[in-house]
Scaffold this motif. Structure first.
Motif, mmCIF file in Angstrom:
data_model
loop_
_atom_site.group_PDB
_atom_site.id
_atom_site.type_symbol
_atom_site.label_atom_id
_atom_site.label_comp_id
_atom_site.label_asym_id
_atom_site.label_seq_id
_atom_site.Cartn_x
_atom_site.Cartn_y
_atom_site.Cartn_z
ATOM 1 N N GLY A 186 0.823 -1.395 0.148
ATOM 2 C CA GLY A 186 -0.056 -0.058 0.062
ATOM 3 C C GLY A 186 0.724 1.283 -0.153
ATOM 4 N N THR A 187 2.148 1.244 -0.059
ATOM 5 C CA THR A 187 3.002 2.542 0.291
ATOM 6 C C THR A 187 3.044 3.149 -0.985
ATOM 7 O OG1 THR A 187 5.043 1.103 0.038
ATOM 8 C CG2 THR A 187 4.170 1.624 2.080
ATOM 9 N N MET A 188 2.688 2.462 -2.301
ATOM 10 C CA MET A 188 3.059 3.016 -3.490
ATOM 11 C C MET A 188 1.777 2.979 -4.417
ATOM 12 S SD MET A 188 6.308 0.512 -4.684
ATOM 13 C CE MET A 188 6.584 1.692 -6.265
ATOM 14 N N LEU A 189 0.922 3.211 -3.550
ATOM 15 C CA LEU A 189 -0.571 3.367 -4.241
ATOM 16 C C LEU A 189 -0.990 5.034 -4.664
ATOM 17 C CD1 LEU A 189 -3.096 1.017 -2.575
ATOM 18 C CD2 LEU A 189 -2.633 1.185 -5.044
ATOM 19 N N ASP B 207 -1.399 -3.524 9.551
ATOM 20 C CA ASP B 207 -1.467 -4.293 11.052
ATOM 21 C C ASP B 207 -1.786 -3.378 12.243
ATOM 22 O OD1 ASP B 207 -0.760 -6.529 9.292
ATOM 23 O OD2 ASP B 207 1.368 -6.600 10.043
ATOM 24 N N GLY B 208 -1.981 -2.061 11.891
ATOM 25 C CA GLY B 208 -2.278 -1.307 13.003
ATOM 26 C C GLY B 208 -2.516 0.109 12.649
ATOM 27 N N LEU B 209 -2.944 1.138 13.517
ATOM 28 C CA LEU B 209 -2.979 2.508 12.860
ATOM 29 C C LEU B 209 -1.544 3.138 12.696
ATOM 30 C CD1 LEU B 209 -6.257 4.200 14.091
ATOM 31 C CD2 LEU B 209 -5.661 3.469 11.762
ATOM 32 N N THR B 210 -0.794 2.992 13.712
ATOM 33 C CA THR B 210 0.561 3.593 13.937
ATOM 34 C C THR B 210 1.503 2.724 13.972
ATOM 35 O OG1 THR B 210 -0.159 4.600 15.943
ATOM 36 C CG2 THR B 210 -0.556 6.127 14.069
ATOM 37 N N LEU B 211 1.841 3.035 15.613
ATOM 38 C CA LEU B 211 2.980 2.365 16.127
ATOM 39 C C LEU B 211 3.201 0.973 15.929
ATOM 40 C CD1 LEU B 211 3.557 4.299 19.401
ATOM 41 C CD2 LEU B 211 4.599 4.494 17.305
ATOM 42 N N SER B 212 1.960 0.241 16.121
ATOM 43 C CA SER B 212 2.286 -1.308 16.047
ATOM 44 C C SER B 212 2.494 -1.845 14.483
ATOM 45 C CB SER B 212 0.970 -2.073 16.587
ATOM 46 O OG SER B 212 -0.138 -1.763 15.861
ATOM 47 N N ARG C 31 -2.141 4.386 4.666
ATOM 48 C CA ARG C 31 -3.384 4.938 4.647
ATOM 49 C C ARG C 31 -3.607 6.008 3.714
ATOM 50 N NH1 ARG C 31 -3.872 6.641 11.062
ATOM 51 N NH2 ARG C 31 -5.596 7.621 10.358
ATOM 52 N N ALA C 32 -2.501 6.560 3.183
ATOM 53 C CA ALA C 32 -2.639 7.652 2.202
ATOM 54 C C ALA C 32 -2.994 7.026 0.685
ATOM 55 C CB ALA C 32 -1.554 8.604 1.863
ATOM 56 N N GLY C 33 -2.335 5.609 0.599
ATOM 57 C CA GLY C 33 -2.638 4.913 -0.273
ATOM 58 C C GLY C 33 -3.860 4.475 -0.450
ATOM 59 N N ILE C 34 -4.602 3.914 0.692
ATOM 60 C CA ILE C 34 -5.876 3.202 0.535
ATOM 61 C C ILE C 34 -6.780 4.561 0.301
ATOM 62 C CG2 ILE C 34 -7.677 2.855 2.397
ATOM 63 C CD1 ILE C 34 -5.686 1.073 3.917
ATOM 64 N N ALA C 35 -6.545 5.686 0.829
ATOM 65 C CA ALA C 35 -7.374 6.796 0.373
ATOM 66 C C ALA C 35 -7.411 7.322 -1.168
ATOM 67 C CB ALA C 35 -6.885 8.098 1.198
ATOM 68 N N VAL D 219 -9.358 -1.491 13.633
ATOM 69 C CA VAL D 219 -10.691 -2.143 13.128
ATOM 70 C C VAL D 219 -11.879 -0.951 13.222
ATOM 71 C CG1 VAL D 219 -12.540 -3.541 13.727
ATOM 72 C CG2 VAL D 219 -10.203 -4.553 13.528
ATOM 73 N N ALA D 220 -11.871 -0.261 14.344
ATOM 74 C CA ALA D 220 -12.606 0.993 14.587
ATOM 75 C C ALA D 220 -12.643 1.857 13.363
ATOM 76 C CB ALA D 220 -12.538 1.506 16.014
ATOM 77 N N TRP D 221 -11.422 2.079 13.033
ATOM 78 C CA TRP D 221 -11.208 3.047 11.864
ATOM 79 C C TRP D 221 -11.671 2.522 10.467
ATOM 80 C CZ3 TRP D 221 -7.778 2.790 7.527
ATOM 81 C CH2 TRP D 221 -7.661 3.956 6.861
ATOM 82 N N LEU D 222 -11.172 1.147 10.549
ATOM 83 C CA LEU D 222 -11.832 0.410 9.129
ATOM 84 C C LEU D 222 -13.341 0.516 8.756
ATOM 85 C CD1 LEU D 222 -9.203 -2.354 8.794
ATOM 86 C CD2 LEU D 222 -9.190 -0.444 7.453
#
Ligand code: SF4
Ligand code: SF4
Length: 472
Positions: A213-216, A236-241, A259-263, A290-293
Motif C-alpha cells: 500500500g505504500t506505492m498506491l 497491521d495497526g493504525l500507527t506504532l504497532s 493510509r494515504a494509499g488506501i485513500a 478495526v474501529a477506523w476501518l
C-alpha cells in the motif's frame, strides 16, 4: 410472527492465503427446498446461541448456513414435525427458508457427504523479489529481480491450461511479491492476457493485487481500476504497532503512507480489502485499527502470523494463545459496536470460513500453484525456495499434488484431531505450513486449534448481532 434473518454473502475478498470461495458456494449446502414439509424436523446437530431476550443465532457446525431466529421461529422448530394441513400451510414459508439454510432436514435424509472438490484453481504470481519494506514476519529473500511480461504471460498460459486439463471452472489469481506495484507493467501484461485467455476458455476469473500500500499513488490506483483488479492492502495497526512490524528499508514507519494509499485507491473507485496480520505482540492495537476501518466502511480480514516453531516452549505457546483469544474478543467487541453491512463469517478468524463447507483451510497442495519470477513453481508462497516444477513441466499441478516431501493438501477429514471435529468443514484444519512448523507434520490439527474452538461461538454470535442490526 416468525422472523428468520440470513446473511447476504459478499464476493469473497482474496488475501495471501484465503481460499477463493467458489461462486457456486451458495448451492453446495442448500438442502432441497421441495422436500415434503411434513417430513421436516430440526437437524439433529442444530445449535443455537442466545443474542438477546427475543433472538438466537442458529447453525449446524460445518453443515448449514447461519440464521437469526426469533422466539416464534424457535417455537415452530419445537413443534416439528407438523402434520395438520392448516398449520403446514401457514408455516410453509418459514419451513422452506430454514430447510434451504440446512437447519431443517427430512427424517430420511442421509448424512451429508464431505464437501465437493473445489471448482477454483488459485495461483500466485510472484512478479518481483523487490520490496521497499522490511516486515518482521516476511519470508522473501529480497533482490531486485522481476518477472518479465513475457514470463508472466507464459505463467498465465500454464495456469489456464492446467485449469482446463483438471476441469476447474474458475481461476483466482493473486499478483504478489515482494511488492507487485514495483512491477506493474508485468502485472498489467499478465492480467490483460489472463482476461483474454479465461474469457476464451469459458473460465470465470477473479484476481487481486496484494500490496503493502505504500506505492498506491493516484496514477497507479487509476491503472488498477482500469485493469479491473481487486486490491488487498496489508495494514497491521493504525500507527506504532504497524510501524514496528512493517518498517521501510531505513527503519521508518509506513502506516501513514499506507493510509494515504488506501485513500487514493478509494478515490479511484477501488474497494480495497485490508489484510491484518496479528501477532501476540501486535493484537492489542488492532481494535483501534478495526474501529477506523469500520468508520471508513472498508472490508478487512484478520489472520494469524505463521511463526509457531517446533522448539517453542509449551508455556510460551499457551501464553500467546491466551493473548490472541483475549485480543480477538476485543476486536469482535469493536466490530459489535459498529457492525458492517457485509457478512463476517469468512474474514475474522484466520483461515476459517464459516460461510460454506470446504475440505481444507487453503488451496495449497491441491488447487494452487505459486509461480516465481524465474518460472519456478511451488505449492505455496512460503516455500518458494522448494519448487517442484517449472513452466516447462507438462503437469505442474500433478507434481505439486504428488510431492511427498511437502504434503500440504491433506484434507481436513484425514488430519488427526480434526476428522471427528464438528467444526472441520468451516475450519479446514488451519494453515498446513504453520502446522508443519509447530509439529513437523501436516496431517494433524492446527497449533491454533484451541484459539479456533474458543472463538467460533464468539464469531457466530457476532454475525448474529450484525444481522440483527443490519438485517442482511
Ligand atoms: S484445527 Fe481444531 S477446530 Fe480446526 S478442524 Fe481441526 S480440530 Fe477442528
Ligand atoms: S499453506 Fe499456509 S501459508 Fe501456504 S497458502 Fe496455505 S494457509 Fe497460506
Amino acid at each position: 410472527m416468525v422472523q428468520i434473518l440470513v446473511p447476504q454473502l459478499p464476493p469473497a475478498a482474496l488475501n495471501d492465503c484465503r481460499l477463493a470461495r467458489p461462486l457456486s458456494a451458495h448451492s453446495t449446502l442448500v438442502s432441497s427446498p421441495i422436500l415434503p414439509l411434513e417430513w421436516l424436523r430440526p437437524h439433529p446437530l442444530l445449535r443455537t446461541l442466545p443474542l438477546d431476550d427475543e433472538h438466537v443465532v442458529a447453525f449446524v457446525p460445518s453443515l448449514s448456513h447461519v440464521a437469526v431466529l426469533n422466539q416464534a421461529a424457535l417455537a415452530l422448530l419445537e413443534r416439528l414435525p407438523l402434520s395438520a394441513a392448516e398449520e403446514l400451510g401457514s408455516a410453509a414459508g418459514a419451513l422452506h427458508a430454514m430447510a434451504a439454510r440446512g437447519l431443517l432436514v427430512a427424517a430420511t435424509q442421509p448424512s451429508p457427504p464431505a464437501p465437493p472438490p473445489s471448482p477454483v484453481l488459485s495461483a500466485w504470481l510472484h512478479v518481483t523479489n523487490a520490496c521497499n519494506l522490511r516486515c518482521s514476519y516476511c519470508y522473501i529473500n529480497k533482490t531486485t529481480a522481476r518477472m518479465t511480461p513475457e514470463m508472466a504471460c507464459a505463467a498465465v498460459d500454464t495456469i489456464v491450461d492446467t485449469a482446463l486439463r483438471y476441469g476447474y471452472r474458475e481461476v483466482a489469481l493473486k499478483y504478489a511479491g515482494g511488492e507487485p506495484l514495483m512491477a506493474l507493467t508485468t502485472v498489467a501484461a499478465a492480467h490483460t492476457h489472463a482476461q483474454t485467455r479465461c474469457a476464451a476458455a469459458g473460465l470465470t476469473l477473479q484476481a487481486t493485487l496484494l500490496t503493502n500500500g505504500t506505492m498506491l499513488s493516484p496514477a497507479r490506483a487509476a491503472q488498477l481500476r482500469e485493469l479491473d483488479l481487486g486490491l488487498t492492502v496489508s495494514l497491521d495497526g493504525l500507527t506504532l504497532s504497524h510501524d514496528a512490524q512493517r518498517p521501510d528499508r531505513r527503519g521508518a514507519g509506513s502506516a501513514d503512507t499506507v493510509r494515504a494509499g488506501i485513500a487514493n485507491a478509494h478515490a479511484a473507485g477501488l474497494a480495497p480489502t485490508v489484510a491484518i496480520t496479528v501477532t501476540g505482540a501486535s493484537i492489542g492495537a488492532v481494535p483501534e485499527l478495526v474501529a477506523w476501518l469500520l468508520e471508513q466502511e472498508l472490508p478487512f480480514t484478520v489472520s494469524f502470523a505463521r511463526n509457531q516453531e517446533c522448539s517453542r516452549e509449551r508455556s510460551a505457546m499457551l501464553a500467546e494463545e491466551q493473548q490472541i483469544i483475549v485480543g480477538m474478543r476485543a476486536i469482535y467487541a469493536t466490530v459489535a459496536a459498529n457492525p458492517p453491512r457485509w457478512s463476517l463469517l469468512g474474514t475474522l478468524l484466520d483461515r476459517a470460513d464459516l460461510s460454506y463447507a470446504h475440505g481444507g483451510a487453503c488451496a495449497a497442495g491441491k488447487d494452487y500453484m505459486v509461480i516465481d519470477h524465474e518460472g519456478h513453481i511451488a505449492a505455496c508462497q512460503m516455500v518458494l525456495d522448494q519448487p517442484v516444477a517449472d513452466l516447462t513441466h507438462p503437469d505442474p499441478l500433478g507434481a505439486i499434488r504428488a510431492d511427498r516431501n511437502l504434503p500440504l493438501g491433506v484434507p481436513v477429514d484425514e488430519k488427526a484431531g480434526c476428522r471427528d471435529c464438528a467444526w472441520r468443514y468451516w475450519c479446514g484444519g488451519g494453515c498446513p505450513i504453520a502446522t508443519l512448523r509447530a509439529t513437523g507434520r501436516t496431517d494433524v490439527k492446527s497449533p491454533y486449534c484451541n484459539i479456533y474452538t474458543a472463538l467460533f461461538p464468539d464469531l457466530l454470535r457476532l454475525e448474529g448481532l450484525r444481522l440483527l442490526t443490519r438485517g442482511e
